[in-house]
Design a protein around this motif. Sequence first.
Motif, PDB file in Angstrom:
ATOM      1  N   GLN A  34       0.786  -1.232   0.000  1.00 52.31           N
ATOM      2  CA  GLN A  34       0.000   0.000   0.000  1.00 52.31           C
ATOM      3  C   GLN A  34       0.819   1.284   0.000  1.00 52.31           C
ATOM      4  N   PHE A  35       2.121   1.212   0.262  1.00 53.06           N
ATOM      5  CA  PHE A  35       2.864   2.436   0.564  1.00 53.06           C
ATOM      6  C   PHE A  35       2.962   3.406  -0.609  1.00 53.06           C
ATOM      7  N   ARG A  36       3.056   2.904  -1.840  1.00 57.78           N
ATOM      8  CA  ARG A  36       3.308   3.809  -2.964  1.00 57.78           C
ATOM      9  C   ARG A  36       2.224   4.876  -3.092  1.00 57.78           C
ATOM     10  N   ALA A  37       0.980   4.486  -2.944  1.00 54.09           N
ATOM     11  CA  ALA A  37      -0.116   5.455  -3.082  1.00 54.09           C
ATOM     12  C   ALA A  37      -0.263   6.332  -1.845  1.00 54.09           C
ATOM     13  N   LEU A  38       0.161   5.831  -0.694  1.00 49.78           N
ATOM     14  CA  LEU A  38      -0.058   6.564   0.551  1.00 49.78           C
ATOM     15  C   LEU A  38       1.096   7.496   0.889  1.00 49.78           C
ATOM     16  N   ILE A  39       2.325   6.967   0.933  1.00 50.39           N
ATOM     17  CA  ILE A  39       3.464   7.776   1.378  1.00 50.39           C
ATOM     18  C   ILE A  39       4.644   7.702   0.416  1.00 50.39           C
ATOM     19  N   GLY A  40       4.451   7.112  -0.738  1.00 51.48           N
ATOM     20  CA  GLY A  40       5.538   7.000  -1.711  1.00 51.48           C
ATOM     21  C   GLY A  40       5.913   8.332  -2.326  1.00 51.48           C
ATOM     22  N   GLU A  41       6.853   8.310  -3.230  1.00 47.62           N
ATOM     23  CA  GLU A  41       7.339   9.553  -3.857  1.00 47.62           C
ATOM     24  C   GLU A  41       6.212  10.326  -4.528  1.00 47.62           C
ATOM     25  N   ARG A  42       5.227   9.619  -5.058  1.00 43.03           N
ATOM     26  CA  ARG A  42       4.057  10.277  -5.661  1.00 43.03           C
ATOM     27  C   ARG A  42       2.792   9.996  -4.847  1.00 43.03           C
ATOM     28  N   GLY A  43       2.977   9.703  -3.577  1.00 44.90           N
ATOM     29  CA  GLY A  43       1.847   9.373  -2.725  1.00 44.90           C
ATOM     30  C   GLY A  43       1.089  10.598  -2.254  1.00 44.90           C
ATOM     31  N   MET A  44       0.006  10.340  -1.545  1.00 52.06           N
ATOM     32  CA  MET A  44      -0.820  11.440  -1.032  1.00 52.06           C
ATOM     33  C   MET A  44      -0.093  12.241   0.045  1.00 52.06           C
ATOM     34  N   LEU A  45       0.747  11.581   0.835  1.00 52.49           N
ATOM     35  CA  LEU A  45       1.569  12.239   1.855  1.00 52.49           C
ATOM     36  C   LEU A  45       3.003  11.752   1.671  1.00 52.49           C
ATOM     37  N   PRO A  46       3.735  12.279   0.718  1.00 53.53           N
ATOM     38  CA  PRO A  46       5.047  11.729   0.362  1.00 53.53           C
ATOM     39  C   PRO A  46       6.060  11.813   1.503  1.00 53.53           C
ATOM     40  N   VAL A  47       6.803  10.742   1.691  1.00 52.55           N
ATOM     41  CA  VAL A  47       7.851  10.725   2.712  1.00 52.55           C
ATOM     42  C   VAL A  47       8.896  11.816   2.472  1.00 52.55           C
ATOM     43  N   PRO A  48       9.363  12.055   1.238  1.00 56.35           N
ATOM     44  CA  PRO A  48      10.379  13.102   1.060  1.00 56.35           C
ATOM     45  C   PRO A  48       9.943  14.470   1.580  1.00 56.35           C
ATOM     46  N   LEU A  49       8.683  14.832   1.403  1.00 55.36           N
ATOM     47  CA  LEU A  49       8.207  16.114   1.933  1.00 55.36           C
ATOM     48  C   LEU A  49       8.199  16.101   3.453  1.00 55.36           C
ATOM     49  N   PHE A  50       7.805  14.975   4.027  1.00 54.25           N
ATOM     50  CA  PHE A  50       7.810  14.841   5.486  1.00 54.25           C
ATOM     51  C   PHE A  50       9.236  14.916   6.018  1.00 54.25           C
ATOM     52  N   ALA A  51      10.161  14.230   5.352  1.00 53.40           N
ATOM     53  CA  ALA A  51      11.550  14.207   5.806  1.00 53.40           C
ATOM     54  C   ALA A  51      12.194  15.588   5.750  1.00 53.40           C
ATOM     55  N   ALA A  52      11.728  16.429   4.850  1.00 52.15           N
ATOM     56  CA  ALA A  52      12.319  17.758   4.703  1.00 52.15           C
ATOM     57  C   ALA A  52      11.991  18.676   5.873  1.00 52.15           C
ATOM     58  N   ARG A  53      10.944  18.364   6.623  1.00 52.78           N
ATOM     59  CA  ARG A  53      10.540  19.269   7.703  1.00 52.78           C
ATOM     60  C   ARG A  53      10.612  18.646   9.095  1.00 52.78           C
ATOM     61  N   VAL A  54      10.937  17.366   9.196  1.00 51.55           N
ATOM     62  CA  VAL A  54      10.958  16.695  10.492  1.00 51.55           C
ATOM     63  C   VAL A  54      12.373  16.228  10.812  1.00 51.55           C
ATOM     64  N   PRO A  55      12.947  16.646  11.944  1.00 52.64           N
ATOM     65  CA  PRO A  55      14.304  16.216  12.293  1.00 52.64           C
ATOM     66  C   PRO A  55      14.336  14.745  12.714  1.00 52.64           C
ATOM     67  N   PHE A  56      15.487  14.129  12.546  1.00 51.41           N
ATOM     68  CA  PHE A  56      15.656  12.697  12.828  1.00 51.41           C
ATOM     69  C   PHE A  56      15.354  12.386  14.285  1.00 51.41           C
ATOM     70  N   ARG A  57      15.733  13.278  15.195  1.00 55.88           N
ATOM     71  CA  ARG A  57      15.535  12.985  16.624  1.00 55.88           C
ATOM     72  C   ARG A  57      14.062  12.889  16.993  1.00 55.88           C
ATOM     73  N   ARG A  58      13.195  13.538  16.228  1.00 59.08           N
ATOM     74  CA  ARG A  58      11.757  13.466  16.504  1.00 59.08           C
ATOM     75  C   ARG A  58      11.121  12.214  15.926  1.00 59.08           C
ATOM     76  N   ALA A  59      11.708  11.699  14.862  1.00 56.92           N
ATOM     77  CA  ALA A  59      11.130  10.529  14.197  1.00 56.92           C
ATOM     78  C   ALA A  59      12.255   9.673  13.622  1.00 56.92           C
ATOM     79  N   PRO A  60      12.995   8.967  14.481  1.00 58.25           N
ATOM     80  CA  PRO A  60      14.105   8.144  13.988  1.00 58.25           C
ATOM     81  C   PRO A  60      13.622   7.148  12.935  1.00 58.25           C
ATOM     82  N   SER A  61      14.256   7.169  11.782  1.00 53.33           N
ATOM     83  CA  SER A  61      13.821   6.320  10.676  1.00 53.33           C
ATOM     84  C   SER A  61      14.914   6.237   9.629  1.00 53.33           C
ATOM     85  N   LEU A  62      15.073   5.059   9.079  1.00 53.38           N
ATOM     86  CA  LEU A  62      15.994   4.904   7.957  1.00 53.38           C
ATOM     87  C   LEU A  62      15.617   5.819   6.804  1.00 53.38           C
TER      88      LEU A  62
END
Length: 474
Positions: A34-62
Amino acid sequence: MDWFTAPEYWTSRLVFQRALAGVYLVAFLSAALQFRALIGERGMLPVPLFAARVPFRRAPSLFLLHYSDRFFAACAWTGCAVAAALAAGLDSRLPLWAGMLLWLVPWLLYLSIVNVGQTWYAFGWESLLLEVGFLAVFLGNDEVAPPIVVLFLLRWVLFRVEFGAGLIKMRGDDCWRKLTCLDFHHETQPMPGPLSWFFHHLPAPAHRVEVAANHVTQLVVPVLLFAPQPVATAAASLMIVTQLWLVLSGNFSWLNWITIVLAASALALPSDAPSSVPAAPLWYEVVVSAVAVLLVALSYRPVANMVSRRQIMNRSFDPLHLVNTYGAFGSVSRVRYEVVIEGTADDVPREDSDWREYEFKGKPGDPRRRPRQFAPYHLRLDWLMWFAALSPAYADSWFGGLVERLLENDRDTLRLLRRSPFPPDEPPRFVRARLFRYRYTSWRELRETGAWWERTYVREYLPPTRLSGVAQRS
C-alpha cells in the motif's frame, strides 16, 4: 536455582514468539502493498516532503536518511522475509545473541515505517506492535529459559492496553456507563465485518451483557494478571475470549490479534523445556535488567496519563515507541456516515450526468454488498475514509491528493480500491464526493431487498472537481 528465568513458560514463549512473527508479517505485507499510493514519492503524503521538515531525533527512521520507493519496498519485503523466518523458528537455531539481533531487525524496520507513516500510521496498534516487538528482542531462544522480568513487562503492556481502554470508556461517552454503547457501535464502527450486521441485531439485553462483560474484562481482570497461577492464566484466558468476540464482530486490523498474542505470554501452558537448561549468561542478565529499568522509568508518563481525568488514548511518549498509552472508543457514534466518491466522463458535470461510484475493499459502499473480513490485514485508506466522514478536518491533508490521483487513474491508488468504474486508459473528467447516512437494514428488509445497508443522501462533500484544480470541500 536460577532466579532470573522461568522454564515453566517455555511453551508460552514459543507460542508468543511465533504468533508475534505472524503479526509482523501481516504488518509488513500491508506496508509493502500500500505504501506507494499513501506515502511513496508520488503518494498522497510523500515521505520526502515529510523528511524535509521533520528532524531525525523526533522521528528516527531509515527513511529520513535516505528515501526512494525502491528502498522502501526493499525494507518492507525484507521485513516480510525476516518475519516469516521468525515464524518458522529460525531464531531458535541461532546463538542467543544472533537470535536477539534477528528479532531486532523487524523492530527497526517497522519503527522506520511508522515514524514516516504520518496519518496513515497514527493508530494505537502500530505503537503496540513496536512496544511488544521490542520486548520480544530480549525474550531469548532455546539457549535460555524465558526471563521473568520480560514476562512481567509483557503483562504490564497487556494491563495498560486493557485497563487504559476500560478507563477511557468509563470517563468518556455516558453510553458505556449506561451499558447502551453497543446499541450503536456494531453499526457505526470504522469497518464492519461479515457478522457485524448480526451482532447489531442481537436483543438489547444481550448488548447490555456485552458492555458489562467488557467492563469486567478491562477494569477487573487485568489486575489478576499479576496474581499467582492459575489465576493469571484464567485472567489471560478471559481476555483471549473477549478479543475473539471482537474479532468476530468487526475489522480492527491486528489490534485484537496482538492483544491475544500478549495474553498468550501469560498462560501457564504444559512446558516442553529441556530437562537441563543452561543458566542465563551474565551479559544477557545485565542487558535484560538494564532494559527493564529503562522501560519502568519510561512508564511514568503513560501511567500518569492513564490515571489522569484528562486521559488521552493511543499516544507515544518517546520517538522509539518503547512505552505507550492505549485506549479505544472513548466515544461512540450514534449515526454512520460514509463518503461516496463518484466520477463522470461527461464534459460538463450535471446532476443527471453518468456518475459512477468507486468501490472500496472494506468500507461500506454498495448497500447490497455484505461487509467482508480483512483483519488482521489493515486497509489504511478505508479506515481514514471513516474518519473523513466524521469530519472533513480529518482528511484535510490527504483527500485532495486522493481525488487528484483518481482523476489521473493512478495505478497505485486504484490498487487500494476494489473496483474503479473507468478503464485504465480513460480516466474520469470530473470526480465528486457525497455524504450519505448509512444504517443496517432490518431482517425483513434484508429478506425483501437483499440489501445489508440502507443509505440516505445528506449533502455534497466535494463538488465536481477536474484535474486542473481541486476544489475545496464544503
